[in-house]
Design an enzyme around this catalytic site. Structure first.
Site, mmCIF file in Angstrom:
data_model
loop_
_atom_site.group_PDB
_atom_site.id
_atom_site.type_symbol
_atom_site.label_atom_id
_atom_site.label_comp_id
_atom_site.label_asym_id
_atom_site.label_seq_id
_atom_site.Cartn_x
_atom_site.Cartn_y
_atom_site.Cartn_z
ATOM 1 N N ALA A 74 0.847 -1.189 -0.006
ATOM 2 C CA ALA A 74 0.092 0.044 0.005
ATOM 3 C C ALA A 74 0.858 1.196 0.017
ATOM 4 O O ALA A 74 2.007 1.213 0.453
ATOM 5 C CB ALA A 74 -0.825 0.089 1.331
ATOM 6 N N PRO A 75 0.460 2.306 -0.602
ATOM 7 C CA PRO A 75 1.481 3.479 -0.761
ATOM 8 C C PRO A 75 2.023 3.913 0.686
ATOM 9 O O PRO A 75 1.187 3.737 1.708
ATOM 10 C CB PRO A 75 0.234 4.576 -1.207
ATOM 11 C CG PRO A 75 -0.589 3.726 -2.049
ATOM 12 C CD PRO A 75 -0.788 2.630 -1.302
ATOM 13 N N CYS A 76 3.201 4.128 0.788
ATOM 14 C CA CYS A 76 3.717 4.287 2.014
ATOM 15 C C CYS A 76 3.879 5.542 2.439
ATOM 16 O O CYS A 76 4.086 5.832 3.625
ATOM 17 C CB CYS A 76 5.321 3.732 1.817
ATOM 18 S SG CYS A 76 6.310 4.544 0.707
ATOM 19 N N GLN A 77 3.451 6.602 1.746
ATOM 20 C CA GLN A 77 3.810 8.034 2.192
ATOM 21 C C GLN A 77 2.856 8.258 3.150
ATOM 22 O O GLN A 77 3.396 9.058 4.421
ATOM 23 C CB GLN A 77 3.262 9.291 0.958
ATOM 24 C CG GLN A 77 4.320 9.227 -0.203
ATOM 25 C CD GLN A 77 3.898 8.000 -1.272
ATOM 26 O OE1 GLN A 77 3.222 7.293 -1.096
ATOM 27 N NE2 GLN A 77 4.789 7.816 -2.277
ATOM 28 N N PHE A 79 2.292 6.454 5.780
ATOM 29 C CA PHE A 79 2.848 5.870 6.994
ATOM 30 C C PHE A 79 4.196 6.377 7.294
ATOM 31 O O PHE A 79 4.892 5.993 8.345
ATOM 32 C CB PHE A 79 2.995 4.425 6.893
ATOM 33 C CG PHE A 79 1.628 3.743 6.420
ATOM 34 C CD1 PHE A 79 0.349 3.911 7.215
ATOM 35 C CD2 PHE A 79 1.390 3.196 5.296
ATOM 36 C CE1 PHE A 79 -0.839 3.783 6.862
ATOM 37 C CE2 PHE A 79 0.431 2.609 4.617
ATOM 38 C CZ PHE A 79 -1.072 2.894 5.308
#
Length: 345
Positions: A74-77, A79
């Protein structure tokens, strides 16, 4: 058979395939991912948000054909430590919930997920793990440094594995020495700032202003802007608040792994992305190689324009191929161990 959610340019899919796993479908909402994904992988690409995918969309690709795997990052930005100010108001936090929804509804044999280490501290991750455990999965997760697995880059990532067969763990590193920047990109053709290699258009470097050219000429591998004459130091770094970021405008070191590739690794001022010996930032191709993509990996169709921001985003956000390969080998080793144990009983 596997489906790769949030597949991006295909780093995880390519690594899983190298390990021997048949990935049938990659899913991503970014249209820029379609060409590199399909040009380099024997898999279908679905341009769609994971929020709109049904269990049937996934199950029909992987069910009834041996073991099944649901993979994704999932897009890490939202987190990452850098983006924590947005908090859980960022709608991308819900993407992990949709991953969990599909995991439960599809009920594959295996699940794997890769993300930034900070995700492990979040409630949404704990809920994800609990959901898997309650659905019959044995779950393990750990933070690893990708450089331990042959990626020529210091990149710490959270890796989760889950299995319906029994306890599962990521294989331990076997490399005694880490792959260095020199080993990875030391033989690529020389470039000047703003130059483009005639044989490989992706091997291109950003232009440098006169000031940044003077800065990189004053930089030494592994050094910082503190080594420069004060006239070259940016005003923001002269202030107290700017003194904690010494790595920006830095050169990489030949005999060590590269720093973490970000989505702006091609820009000299965005981190320690200066070439160790040439007066330029690293090229788009060099960044891809430091992410352990093969040199032949295609990101843009022949003759099409190359947009650095787009390619930088695809490469910087990718799962390193070598890490994907280790994940795949771990799952295969787990299956083989289970088969051996079953025969023994």
């Amino acid at each position: 058979m596997a489906v790769d959610l949030f597949c991006g340019a295909g780093g995880l899919t390519y690594g899983l395939a190298k390990a021997g796993i048949d990935v049938r479908l990659g899913v991503d909402i970014d249209p820029a991912c379609e060409y590199p994904y399909t040009a380099n992988n024997r898999a279908e690409f679905l341009l769609q948000s994971v929020t709109g995918i049904s269990a049937d969309d996934v199950a029909r690709r992987i069910k009834g054909r041996g073991f099944s795997l649901l993979a994704g990052c999932a897009p890490c930005q939202p987190f990452s430590t850098y983006h924590q100010k947005a908090g859980e108001n960022d709608n991308r936090w819900s993407l992990l919930d949709h991953f969990g929804r599909l995991a439960v509804e599809v009920s594959p044999d295996f699940i794997t997920m890769e993300n930034v280490p900070n995700l492990a501290k979040q409630k949404v991750f704990r809920s994800f793990v609990t959901k898997l455990a309650r659905s019959g999965f044995h779950v393990s997760h750990e933070v690893v440094d990708c450089s331990d697995f042959g990626v020529p880059q210091q990149r710490r990532r959270l890796v989760l594995l889950a299995s319906k067969l029994g306890p599962i763990k990521l294989l331990q590193p076997t490399r005694r020495s880490k792959k260095t920047v020199r080993q990875a990109i030391g033989r690529l053709p020389r470039l000047t700032a703003g130059g483009v290699n005639s044989q490989d258009p992706l091997h291109q470097a950003c232009e440098l202003s006169n000031l940044n050219l003077a800065r990189i000429l004053a930089s030494r591998p592994g050094g910082t802007w503190r080594d420069w004459d004060r006239s070259l130091v940016a005003d923001c770094h002269k202030r107290k608040t700017g003194k904690t970021y010494p790595g920006v405008y830095g050169r990489m070191t030949w005999n060590e792994p590269a720093p973490t590739m970000t989505t702006q690794y091609y820009a000299f001022g965005s981190g320690r992305f200066g070439h160790p010996s040439q007066a330029r930032a690293i090229s788009l191709r060099e960044g891809a190689i430091l992410q352990s993509f093969p040199r032949s990996y295609k990101f843009v169709a022949r003759g099409k324009p190359i947009f650095r921001k787009v390619i930088g985003r695809l490469i910087g956000n990718a799962v390193p191929v070598k890490l994907g390969e280790v994940i795949g080998k771990s799952i295969i080793a787990h299956v083989q161990a289970h088969a051996t144990a079953t025969k023994a009983t």
